[in-house]
Design a protein around this motif. Structure first.
Motif: not given
Length: 264
Positions: A11-14, A18-19, A22-24
């Motif tokens: 979950l942390t990798v996912e 996603e971060h 979203r960052c891009l």
């Protein structure tokens, strides 16, 4: 090593993926917004550099949310300063001000430019407009007083003759015109008195001297002057329009509230 075997929970990798996505997206939106804001800045202030250079020099403020307000304040100060300078050019008031007055105005804007507000702009330029003739006459006196009368005193009137001399105006080691601002002021005065638009700086008197020097010439002609220069660096400015010289002398006399010297 597969993603399932990484030493962190799936979950942390996912979330990290996603971060990243979203960052891009946010960075792309931010860059687009910055470019749009920079374009608005350029159009409104006439500053071709915009404010993105400020972002680069103030990048540390951008890294801390608590410093965002100080960064925005810096941007607004830059905007207000450049906007006031732009308005001075756009309204034509710059043409009525001598170099010293412009630099004084610019220096005042550097430290604490007034916020660009409709009422403030209206009141300021209304006052400038009402004082425009007085400003122009005072500028003429400031430009010529030391050239015509080296021991000039503030209450003394004077008049200009057929020429003025700019001592040490040319660099001895290059074709640089060291007293370019004074020469530009003299030229500006004659264009304004003749009700003509100011020349492009690429073709002003200093630029013409530079071009003539590159051809090993020692004189050149402009719309209102014959310019001659010598090995000692002095530039002699001969006025070729006696009618405009008379108008300038009338404005100098008006500044002192008296008739022309020698015509009483």
């Amino acid at each position: 090593m597969s993603r399932d075997n990484l030493p962190v929970r799936r979950l942390t990798v996912e979330q990290q993926i996603e971060h990243r996505r979203r960052c891009l997206v946010l960075v792309d939106q931010a860059l687009t917004a910055l470019r749009e804001a920079d374009e608005l800045f350029r159009v409104a202030t006439g500053n071709a550099h915009g404010f993105l250079l400020l972002c680069s020099s103030e990048h540390r403020r951008l890294s801390f949310p608590e410093r965002h307000s100080s960064f925005l304040e810096a941007v607004m100060k830059r905007f207000d300063r450049d906007a006031w300078l732009y308005l001075m050019e756009a309204t034509g008031l710059r043409a009525l001000m001598d170099h010293e007055a412009v630099e004084s105005f610019r220096k005042a804007l550097e430290t604490d430019p007034p916020a660009l507000d409709g009422d403030v702009v209206g009141a300021t330029f209304k006052q400038f407009y009402e004082d425009r003739e007085k400003t122009f006459r005072r500028g003429i006196v400031n430009v010529f007083k030391g050239l015509v009368r080296p021991k000039y005193r503030s209450h003394d009137s004077f008049k200009i003759g057929r020429r003025v001399i700019l001592t040490g105006a040319l660099s001895e080691v290059s074709r640089y015109v060291k007293r370019r601002s004074e020469l530009a002021d003299i030229e500006r005065i004659f264009y304004v008195v003749d009700h003509q638009p100011l020349p492009d700086p690429q073709y002003d008197a200093a630029a013409r001297i530079h071009m003539a020097q590159s051809k090993h010439e020692t004189r050149c002609q402009t719309d209102y002057f014959e310019l001659r220069w010598f090995n000692n660096g002095n530039v002699h400015v001969w006025f070729t329009r006696p009618d405009l010289v008379d108008r300038v002398n009338t404005l100098i006399a008006d500044h002192y509230g008296e008739s022309l010297p020698g015509q009483r």
